[in-house]
Write a protein that holds these residues in place. Sequence first.
Motif, PDB file in Angstrom:
ATOM      1  N   ASN A 407       0.837  -1.209   0.000  1.00 14.90           N
ATOM      2  CA  ASN A 407       0.000   0.000   0.000  1.00 14.90           C
ATOM      3  C   ASN A 407       0.868   1.254   0.000  1.00 14.90           C
ATOM      4  N   ALA A 408       2.079   1.142   0.616  1.00 22.30           N
ATOM      5  CA  ALA A 408       2.985   2.284   0.626  1.00 22.30           C
ATOM      6  C   ALA A 408       3.482   2.555  -0.788  1.00 22.30           C
ATOM      7  N   ARG A 409       3.815   1.473  -1.511  1.00 26.30           N
ATOM      8  CA  ARG A 409       4.325   1.645  -2.870  1.00 26.30           C
ATOM      9  C   ARG A 409       3.236   2.175  -3.797  1.00 26.30           C
ATOM     10  N   ARG A 410       2.015   1.733  -3.554  1.00 22.87           N
ATOM     11  CA  ARG A 410       0.916   2.246  -4.387  1.00 22.87           C
ATOM     12  C   ARG A 410       0.676   3.719  -4.091  1.00 22.87           C
ATOM     13  N   HIS A 411       0.843   4.068  -2.785  1.00 23.29           N
ATOM     14  CA  HIS A 411       0.550   5.431  -2.353  1.00 23.29           C
ATOM     15  C   HIS A 411       1.551   6.413  -2.955  1.00 23.29           C
ATOM     16  N   THR A 412       2.820   6.069  -2.927  1.00 27.12           N
ATOM     17  CA  THR A 412       3.831   6.957  -3.484  1.00 27.12           C
ATOM     18  C   THR A 412       5.050   6.182  -3.971  1.00 27.12           C
ATOM     19  N   ALA A 413       5.562   6.575  -5.126  1.00 28.34           N
ATOM     20  CA  ALA A 413       6.744   5.917  -5.662  1.00 28.34           C
ATOM     21  C   ALA A 413       7.978   6.351  -4.887  1.00 28.34           C
ATOM     22  N   GLU A 414       7.875   7.555  -4.321  1.00 35.15           N
ATOM     23  CA  GLU A 414       8.975   8.099  -3.543  1.00 35.15           C
ATOM     24  C   GLU A 414       9.182   7.204  -2.313  1.00 35.15           C
ATOM     25  N   GLY A 415      10.397   7.002  -1.904  1.00 39.91           N
ATOM     26  CA  GLY A 415      10.656   6.128  -0.752  1.00 39.91           C
ATOM     27  C   GLY A 415      11.614   5.040  -1.149  1.00 39.91           C
ATOM     28  N   THR A 416      12.677   4.904  -0.365  1.00 41.55           N
ATOM     29  CA  THR A 416      13.745   3.982  -0.744  1.00 41.55           C
ATOM     30  C   THR A 416      13.642   2.654  -0.021  1.00 41.55           C
ATOM     31  N   GLY A 417      12.812   2.605   1.024  1.00 44.43           N
ATOM     32  CA  GLY A 417      12.762   1.382   1.826  1.00 44.43           C
ATOM     33  C   GLY A 417      13.915   1.306   2.807  1.00 44.43           C
ATOM     34  N   LEU A 418      14.658   2.407   2.911  1.00 42.71           N
ATOM     35  CA  LEU A 418      15.816   2.405   3.822  1.00 42.71           C
ATOM     36  C   LEU A 418      15.611   3.311   5.028  1.00 42.71           C
ATOM     37  N   GLY A 419      14.617   4.196   4.945  1.00 46.36           N
ATOM     38  CA  GLY A 419      14.423   5.202   5.990  1.00 46.36           C
ATOM     39  C   GLY A 419      14.287   4.610   7.379  1.00 46.36           C
ATOM     40  N   LEU A 420      13.386   3.647   7.550  1.00 46.15           N
ATOM     41  CA  LEU A 420      13.167   3.095   8.887  1.00 46.15           C
ATOM     42  C   LEU A 420      14.349   2.256   9.348  1.00 46.15           C
ATOM     43  N   ALA A 421      15.060   1.641   8.388  1.00 47.94           N
ATOM     44  CA  ALA A 421      16.282   0.915   8.758  1.00 47.94           C
ATOM     45  C   ALA A 421      17.287   1.887   9.359  1.00 47.94           C
ATOM     46  N   ILE A 422      17.334   3.087   8.782  1.00 51.63           N
ATOM     47  CA  ILE A 422      18.245   4.126   9.304  1.00 51.63           C
ATOM     48  C   ILE A 422      17.797   4.583  10.691  1.00 51.63           C
ATOM     49  N   VAL A 423      16.476   4.843  10.828  1.00 51.85           N
ATOM     50  CA  VAL A 423      15.949   5.260  12.135  1.00 51.85           C
ATOM     51  C   VAL A 423      16.299   4.212  13.192  1.00 51.85           C
ATOM     52  N   ASN A 424      16.108   2.947  12.831  1.00 51.88           N
ATOM     53  CA  ASN A 424      16.403   1.854  13.748  1.00 51.88           C
ATOM     54  C   ASN A 424      17.882   1.851  14.128  1.00 51.88           C
ATOM     55  N   GLU A 425      18.728   2.072  13.142  1.00 49.89           N
ATOM     56  CA  GLU A 425      20.172   2.089  13.382  1.00 49.89           C
ATOM     57  C   GLU A 425      20.548   3.235  14.330  1.00 49.89           C
ATOM     58  N   VAL A 426      19.943   4.392  14.110  1.00 49.43           N
ATOM     59  CA  VAL A 426      20.217   5.545  14.979  1.00 49.43           C
ATOM     60  C   VAL A 426      19.792   5.211  16.413  1.00 49.43           C
ATOM     61  N   ALA A 427      18.591   4.619  16.550  1.00 49.64           N
ATOM     62  CA  ALA A 427      18.094   4.253  17.882  1.00 49.64           C
ATOM     63  C   ALA A 427      19.083   3.300  18.550  1.00 49.64           C
ATOM     64  N   GLU A 428      19.557   2.317  17.784  1.00 52.91           N
ATOM     65  CA  GLU A 428      20.456   1.317  18.381  1.00 52.91           C
ATOM     66  C   GLU A 428      21.795   1.918  18.790  1.00 52.91           C
ATOM     67  N   THR A 429      22.355   2.793  17.965  1.00 54.82           N
ATOM     68  CA  THR A 429      23.644   3.364  18.369  1.00 54.82           C
ATOM     69  C   THR A 429      23.484   4.251  19.600  1.00 54.82           C
ATOM     70  N   HIS A 430      22.255   4.706  19.864  1.00 50.12           N
ATOM     71  CA  HIS A 430      22.019   5.505  21.069  1.00 50.12           C
ATOM     72  C   HIS A 430      21.538   4.648  22.231  1.00 50.12           C
ATOM     73  N   GLY A 431      21.515   3.332  22.028  1.00 52.00           N
ATOM     74  CA  GLY A 431      21.074   2.431  23.089  1.00 52.00           C
ATOM     75  C   GLY A 431      19.568   2.436  23.277  1.00 52.00           C
ATOM     76  N   GLY A 432      18.845   2.914  22.278  1.00 50.19           N
ATOM     77  CA  GLY A 432      17.381   2.979  22.399  1.00 50.19           C
ATOM     78  C   GLY A 432      16.694   2.056  21.412  1.00 50.19           C
ATOM     79  N   ARG A 433      15.438   2.357  21.102  1.00 51.13           N
ATOM     80  CA  ARG A 433      14.682   1.496  20.188  1.00 51.13           C
ATOM     81  C   ARG A 433      13.572   2.290  19.506  1.00 51.13           C
ATOM     82  N   VAL A 434      13.012   1.700  18.465  1.00 51.79           N
ATOM     83  CA  VAL A 434      11.876   2.313  17.781  1.00 51.79           C
ATOM     84  C   VAL A 434      10.681   1.386  17.946  1.00 51.79           C
ATOM     85  N   GLU A 435       9.537   1.959  18.222  1.00 52.84           N
ATOM     86  CA  GLU A 435       8.319   1.157  18.314  1.00 52.84           C
ATOM     87  C   GLU A 435       7.330   1.660  17.263  1.00 52.84           C
TER      88      GLU A 435
END
Lengths: 471, 125
Positions: A407-435
Amino acid sequence: MRLAVKSAELHQVFAAELLDRIAWFVRLRWAAGAALLAFAAAAPHAGMPLEWGRVWLVAVVILAYNGILHALLAIWRRNNQADYRWLARCTLIQILIDLAALVLLVYLTGGPGSPFLPFFTFHMVIGTIMLSARTMFIVGGGAWLACAALFLAGGTPPGHPPIPVEMRTAVLGMLACALGLTVYLTATVSSRLKERGVRLFRLAEELRDKTAELEKLLAEMRSIEARKSHFMLLSAHQLRSPLATVKTSLDVLLQGYVDLASPRAASLVAGASERVEGLLRIVGDLLELAKLRETAQRAPWASGVNLAQLAVDVADALTPVAEARQITLESSYDADVVLARGVPPDLEYAIENLVHNALKYSRPGGTVHIQVRRSGEFGMIEVRDNGIGIPPEFLANLFVEFARAANARRHTAEGTGLGLAIVNEVAETHGGRVEAESRLDEGSTFRLLLPLRGGQTQDPHVTKSERRVTA
Amino acid sequence: MARKSVLLVDDDAVFVDAVSAVLETRYQVRTAANGHEALAAIATTPPDVVVLDVMMDHLSEGFDVARALRSNEATRAIPIVMLTGVDEVFNVRMEIGESWFPYDRYLQKPVAPETLLATLGELLG
């Protein structure tokens, strides 16, 4: 035992060794019995006292119980008998029986003048090696007392010439010295050997632990390597698809399938340009992800990072985007949500990603709400939208690189599929998490939770940055 | 003689636009952006050949469409050309590949326009 047996395994090693020694003892006893029989047979013919022929009785007794022991040993070995204490007790009983046989032998062969007296020392040596000095001092003392009682009562069997009491006393004195010294010297030598054995065993154990550790590390590295190459494969595929589109569009134009002056040609060029833009976004995100993963230690860590300030900056920057999409951007901030340490650019990137996603997957007229507050030990940034939502079956893959829901791909072509992986990585390097929480067609809520007391990543080069304006 | 018809199925609108431009030189072209649309279009008017992408909304959507066509008596004979960025090694890795592949030709993106036309020419005679 003087040497404390610490580990169960060491216990087993000692038990196995004791079992081997009992076997050796049984073999020696076969030889001793046979030698005694030969002695008994030879005595009458070799000018020795006639009574010495009665020694065969002792030989038969020894051979008989050695036979029983031999059978028992086979059973113990088959059952893998490895209880040290139990084996030690059996050994003690054997030594006691052997000594009793020896006392009888000494008595039969002339008491204080018996040629078998030195054999007491051999028994002490063997006993001390197999058991302990303390036990053998007691056992040796017992044997000596038995001899003393026998010798002082006369000491010779019927038919032997009597021996003067001074002589008997002197022999007892010598015997006491011999037994005591033998046990002491043997214990000294054998305990050193045993200590060395224990040390060697511990070293072997350490080596085994280290090897296991290394193997674990190797397996981990292999798994990281596998993940990396899988990620590379995925990345290549993600890049190839838009590249193929660009190449096809250009070929179509170059080979004259479309009139270059036509609106269709313009549309193809615009499409190709759009795909190149997408490619640049993917490359940018890949670089960001690589930077986060490779250089977490060299990142510009700062102390006293105000999350509300970061969120305000992001909201300000994205207001035009929200307005363009006719989406209301609301926010509420607690000013005192300050991380002890953090990497401001990475945190800003992560917050921006979440807010941008919320705007991207909202419908015109929707609302995106940004909230910054404390949540226990954590500073929390919550981004809530009432957009298209995430299919429940996709929630598990949310942070996987290149994963985008249909549904995300249908909604917009824009988006790399990497954004949340990056957010998750940032959370982890700070010792936190994403929910993430979401209901399809109703909206999504993302929470970035970061420990206020600093992340797990220890970095000695924390640079002090002035606290930015509080909201 | 009426032109033969091609159904081009791909979720990349730009790619569809470019490939249509090529196909339109010889065939009557219809397009679909996903498996659903493709099956609906085929049910209405069966094309003479289907050009299918593999990864659309779902990982193996193209294969699913191909299998659906092959398992239906009415559509079994329609030739299928897989045109995808996914290579076969990758298919096997993603466990969507099977010992039999429900297609007649396999082309990898980017495909040269003349190669695509030649392939369709072979299939349609």
